[in-house]
Design a protein around this motif. Structure first.
Motif, PDB file in Angstrom:
ATOM      1  N   ASN A  69      -7.687-127.871 -45.921  1.00  0.00           N
ATOM      2  CA  ASN A  69      -7.284-128.267 -47.274  1.00  0.00           C
ATOM      3  C   ASN A  69      -5.869-128.858 -47.211  1.00  0.00           C
ATOM      4  OD1 ASN A  69      -6.672-128.448 -49.972  1.00  0.00           O
ATOM      5  ND2 ASN A  69      -7.126-126.315 -50.461  1.00  0.00           N
ATOM      6  N   LYS A  95      -4.189-129.778 -49.776  1.00  0.00           N
ATOM      7  CA  LYS A  95      -3.507-129.461 -51.043  1.00  0.00           C
ATOM      8  C   LYS A  95      -2.732-130.688 -51.533  1.00  0.00           C
ATOM      9  CE  LYS A  95      -3.847-124.567 -50.356  1.00  0.00           C
ATOM     10  NZ  LYS A  95      -3.471-123.248 -50.735  1.00  0.00           N
ATOM     11  N   TYR A 111       0.455-131.087 -50.417  1.00  0.00           N
ATOM     12  CA  TYR A 111       1.642-130.999 -49.566  1.00  0.00           C
ATOM     13  C   TYR A 111       2.156-132.404 -49.254  1.00  0.00           C
ATOM     14  CZ  TYR A 111       0.620-126.070 -48.665  1.00  0.00           C
ATOM     15  OH  TYR A 111       0.399-124.718 -48.792  1.00  0.00           O
ATOM     16  N   HIS A 122     -11.086-123.268 -56.676  1.00  0.00           N
ATOM     17  CA  HIS A 122     -10.008-122.811 -55.797  1.00  0.00           C
ATOM     18  C   HIS A 122      -9.040-121.961 -56.623  1.00  0.00           C
ATOM     19  CE1 HIS A 122      -6.509-122.818 -53.183  1.00  0.00           C
ATOM     20  NE2 HIS A 122      -7.355-123.092 -52.201  1.00  0.00           N
ATOM     21  N   GLU A 158     -11.333-115.949 -50.489  1.00  0.00           N
ATOM     22  CA  GLU A 158      -9.894-116.166 -50.309  1.00  0.00           C
ATOM     23  C   GLU A 158      -9.114-115.268 -51.267  1.00  0.00           C
ATOM     24  OE1 GLU A 158      -9.018-120.450 -48.653  1.00  0.00           O
ATOM     25  OE2 GLU A 158      -8.850-120.407 -50.806  1.00  0.00           O
ATOM     26  N   ILE A 161      -2.901-116.240 -49.890  1.00  0.00           N
ATOM     27  CA  ILE A 161      -2.881-117.699 -49.731  1.00  0.00           C
ATOM     28  C   ILE A 161      -1.451-118.189 -49.531  1.00  0.00           C
ATOM     29  CG2 ILE A 161      -3.264-119.894 -50.948  1.00  0.00           C
ATOM     30  CD1 ILE A 161      -5.782-118.727 -52.141  1.00  0.00           C
ATOM     31  N   GLY A 198       0.445-117.485 -47.091  1.00  0.00           N
ATOM     32  CA  GLY A 198       1.254-116.535 -46.328  1.00  0.00           C
ATOM     33  C   GLY A 198       0.954-116.594 -44.839  1.00  0.00           C
ATOM     34  N   ALA A 202      -7.087-117.987 -46.299  1.00  0.00           N
ATOM     35  CA  ALA A 202      -5.825-117.395 -46.756  1.00  0.00           C
ATOM     36  C   ALA A 202      -5.065-116.858 -45.550  1.00  0.00           C
ATOM     37  CB  ALA A 202      -6.019-116.291 -47.801  1.00  0.00           C
ATOM     38  N   LEU A 233     -11.421-121.701 -44.014  1.00  0.00           N
ATOM     39  CA  LEU A 233     -10.648-122.669 -44.783  1.00  0.00           C
ATOM     40  C   LEU A 233      -9.194-122.472 -44.376  1.00  0.00           C
ATOM     41  CD1 LEU A 233     -12.693-123.611 -47.081  1.00  0.00           C
ATOM     42  CD2 LEU A 233     -10.888-123.048 -48.653  1.00  0.00           C
ATOM     43  N   ILE A 234      -8.528-123.558 -43.997  1.00  0.00           N
ATOM     44  CA  ILE A 234      -7.122-123.447 -43.582  1.00  0.00           C
ATOM     45  C   ILE A 234      -6.320-124.500 -44.333  1.00  0.00           C
ATOM     46  CG2 ILE A 234      -5.495-123.599 -41.649  1.00  0.00           C
ATOM     47  CD1 ILE A 234      -7.603-123.023 -39.731  1.00  0.00           C
TER      48      ILE A 234
HETATM   49  O1  G3P Z   1      -7.906-123.647 -49.443  1.00  0.00           O
HETATM   50  C1  G3P Z   1      -7.344-122.920 -48.416  1.00  0.00           C
HETATM   51  C2  G3P Z   1      -6.178-122.177 -48.850  1.00  0.00           C
HETATM   52  O2  G3P Z   1      -6.125-121.750 -50.136  1.00  0.00           O
HETATM   53  C3  G3P Z   1      -5.620-121.220 -47.863  1.00  0.00           C
HETATM   54  O3  G3P Z   1      -4.312-121.620 -47.781  1.00  0.00           O
HETATM   55  O4  G3P Z   1      -2.211-122.039 -46.680  1.00  0.00           O
HETATM   56  O5  G3P Z   1      -3.164-119.743 -46.706  1.00  0.00           O
HETATM   57  O6  G3P Z   1      -4.210-121.505 -45.296  1.00  0.00           O
HETATM   58  P1  G3P Z   1      -3.429-121.188 -46.537  1.00  0.00           P
END
Ligand code: G3P
Length: 217
Positions: A8, A10, A12, A91, A139, A144, A146, A178, A198-199
């Motif tokens: 994802n 996002k 960013y 999400h 998630e 998320i 962290g 997450a 999901l990353i």
């Molecule tokens: O959609 C994936 C996300 O919400 C997880 O985020 O940054 O913790 O990998 P992150």
């Protein structure tokens, strides 16, 4: 069946605008036989990224509308037309009412789009399994963004999520996300029965995203 690794982007800054196309190109260089690598760029970048990558592209959100009078909504027909493979729904950063999720999933099926519904709790998993999406993504919101992965913080709940998903909707695959940032995190997710992960920030914000993805795989 390959495990899905959905990245994802996002919103960013490192992963939006021209950076989205560059990031997709860098990630596409990573070779793997075990995983399907898919990306979810920001909605504004979808068309440009789809034009320039062979990776599977998912939207971060979509609305239950096709072509027509639906100002400001993300059309499923248009997503399909530009080459998007599927969409994330609900999400943690873009929550939706259940009725909206239900309608969008059935319209995604009609448009030939895959669905990944995010679930923050076991209650969510139970509810969303009713609409039999292609994927549920467990998630926990508090993890998320962290550095502690859901696989380390909540392995028991993850196992419960796997069992619940298989019981309530046998055709649905379970992803988790997450805080996922290492090879160990991904291995642990698969060991617990997940079909992929999901990353977001660990790859989308990395100095060298290709290298990070290679290490993770
Ligand atoms: O959609 C994936 C996300 O919400 C997880 O985020 O940054 O913790 O990998 P992150």
């Amino acid at each position: 069946m390959k495990h899905l690794l959905l990245i994802n982007f996002k919103n960013y800054p490192e992963a939006t605008g021209s950076n989205a196309v560059k990031l997709a190109a860098a990630l596409a260089k990573v070779k793997t036989d075990i995983y399907e690598i898919a990306i979810a760029p920001a909605l504004l970048d979808l068309k440009e990224v789809c034009k320039n990558t062979k990776l599977a592209v998912y939207a971060q959100h979509a609305d239950p509308v096709s072509h027509g009078a639906s100002t400001g909504q993300v059309s499923l027909a248009e997503l399909k037309k530009i080459g998007v493979k599927g969409t994330i729904l609900n999400h943690s950063e873009r929550k939706l009412p259940f009725s909206r999720i239900k309608k969008t999933v059935s319209m995604c099926i009609a448009h030939g789009l895959k669905t990944v519904i995010c679930a923050s709790t076991m209650r969510d998993i139970k509810d969303f399994a009713k609409v039999a999406p292609d994927y549920l993504a467990y998630e926990p919101s508090e993890l998320i963004g962290g550095e502690v992965s859901v696989t380390t913080a909540k392995p028991k709940l993850l196992l419960k999520a796997v069992r619940l998903t298989h019981k309530k909707s046998p055709g649905t695959k379970l992803l988790c996300g997450a805080g996922v940032h290492s090879r160990e995190d991904v291995q642990r997710a698969l060991q617990l029965g997940c079909d992929g992960v999901l990353i977001a920030h660990a790859i989308a914000r990395a100095k060298n995203p290709r290298q990070v993805l290679e290490k993770i795989l």
